[in-house]
Write a protein that holds these residues in place. Structure first.
Motif: not given
Length: 476
Positions: A318-346
């Motif tokens: 489940p975490l791997g899918v979330a991480l992969a989706a983060h990079y996929f949505l970032k590449a597919a979007s004109q403007e993108y922001r991610a909000f994790w349930t636990v804040t992570t620096p990277e």
């Protein structure tokens, strides 16, 4: 009124089934054991097959995962006598195409199960015959999957051409083959040098027979290794200073790459952060080329709570899918922001930790002014319970009743207890998600998941997917 209710039930049944087939793989999950998963998904298959056979077959074109494609193929072949004459050609074409697009090891496994389940009708034999004839390099398959190919050929009474029959059934040690790979296999039983001309999985056993040192074998066999095999053995190689396995991480499928990166120690991820991030970005771009998707302003709510660690069979999936989706949505979007349930620096340094607080990142995502909010979570929120559900209820009823902001919940985990995916709120659709690469398909399917689209629209959607699949098959 009765007809409308009947259509509604059918629509709900089919959406539930397709969603289950997108997420469930019959393996243990964080909250469910493997037995419950298999019993639940098998019941769903039998129920939909018995009540909606045509749409059951057409589900093969809906983007479902390989595990469920295999189950549909087997169940359709086992019950071929129940196919209506007007649907027989389409069903056969769907089975053949789905089988040909499965990974080879899974496709051969499906055909082998025909024997184990004693399915031996005319259509199943024809499917096995056609699959063999469609293989680009049957000699390679005969060496790599020798026992399976032999069992299938026997079960389906196949007439094998050239040296294939001799290699599979006769005393190959006493024969000199003109087929290069067959001859390499024969020689490798006597010569350690010939081992390096074989597929890795075959060569591995013969290397042990010849007592070739492991580091020597891994160093010299790399040209015969697939990308997945290189990745699988890289960890062992890294522990040996004598071996260096060269892997182009950017060529890996996005979700598989994300899972590999999450398997690395946190310290290694931090040290190689630039290299690994670039690999994820290249993989995301490659995925977009295969499945184009252009999005506007997007916000993602990504679950990295402890339950995203998955299970022993699906470690960190489940975490791997979330991480992969983060990079996929970032590449597919004109403007993108991610909000994790636990804040992570990277994002690259994310780890499964803590309770599931979806309400806080969801509030931040909704406040960002995004056109599309994608939530990727197993839906089991507990900090506080139903917090996101209340946020979504108020947002949809009070702040955005016109649904100007699209909100979609993608769930990578199947809930065996009620044959569905854990949803967050009836206010938004929930769809299954096996891999981040499936996001374009899931975003298209989401309009059916909230129940607002009628059965006729879902039927038209599946029919169009079937036509597209079969047309692509003809072009290939």
């Amino acid at each position: 009124m009765t007809t409308n209710r009947s259509d509604q039930v059918a629509q709900e049944d089919l959406v539930m089934f397709i969603n289950a087939c997108l997420a469930c793989t019959g393996q243990r999950e964080f909250y469910d054991d493997a037995y419950g998963q298999r019993v639940s998904i098998d019941f769903l298959h039998d129920y939909i097959l018995g009540n909606y056979r045509l749409l059951y077959a057409r589900s093969l074109a809906a983007g479902i995962n390989h595990f469920n494609q295999a189950q549909i193929i087997l169940k359709l072949l086992a019950t071929g006598k129940n196919t209506l004459p007007e649907h027989r050609e389409e069903e056969g074409a769907l089975i053949a195409h789905a089988l040909n697009t499965l990974p080879p090891q899974r496709a051969w496994g499906v055909l082998q199960q025909l024997r184990q389940r004693k399915i031996n009708n005319r259509r199943s034999r024809a499917i096995a015959r056609d699959y063999l004839s469609m293989r680009r390099d049957i000699s390679f398959d005969a060496v790599k999957y020798r026992a399976k190919v032999r069992a299938i050929a026997t079960h389906a009474h196949l007439k094998l051409q050239g040296e294939l029959g001799d290699f599979l059934f006769r005393h190959w040690q006493q024969t000199v083959y003109t087929t290069e790979l067959f001859e390499n296999f024969r020689q490798a039983n006597y010569s350690a040098e010939a081992v390096y001309k074989l597929p890795f999985t075959v060569a591995e056993g013969l290397a042990t027979k010849h007592k070739i040192p492991r580091d020597v074998f891994l160093s010299r066999i790399q040209e015969q290794m697939t990308l997945g095999e290189k990745l699988r053995f890289q960890g062992a190689a890294e522990r040996s200073e004598k071996v260096d396995i060269d892997v182009d991480l950017g060529r890996l499928p996005l979700t598989k790459l994300a899972l590999y990166i999450l398997s690395l120690p946190w310290k290694t991820r931090k040290q190689q952060q630039i290299i690994l991030t670039q690999a994820l970005e290249r993989s995301a771009q490659f995925t977009l080329k295969k499945a184009p998707l252009k999005l506007g302003k997007v916000a993602a709510v990504l679950d990295c709570s402890y339950s995203s660690s998955g299970s022993s069979e699906k470690r960190r999936r489940p975490l791997g899918v979330a991480l992969a989706a983060h990079y996929f949505l970032k590449a597919a979007s004109q403007e993108y922001r991610a909000f994790w349930t636990v804040t992570t620096p990277e994002p690259l340094l994310v780890r499964p930790y803590g309770q599931t607080d979806l309400a806080t990142p969801l509030l931040n995502a909704l406040a960002s002014g995004a056109d599309l909010v994608v939530i990727i979570s197993d839906g089991c929120e507990n900090d506080p319970p139903n917090g996101a559900a209340q946020v979504l209820r108020i947002y949809r009823t009070k702040l955005d009743p016109q649904k100007r902001t699209s909100i979609i919940h993608c769930n990578p985990v199947f809930n065996a207890e009620d044959f569905s995916l854990q949803n967050l709120s009836p206010s938004i659709p929930t769809v299954g998600l096996r891999d981040a690469e499936d996001l374009p398909t899931m975003l298209g399917f989401a309009r059916f998941a909230d129940g607002s689209a009628p059965l006729s629209e879902l039927e038209d959607y599946l029919a169009a997917r079937v036509q597209q699949m079969l047309n692509n098959s003809i072009r290939v």
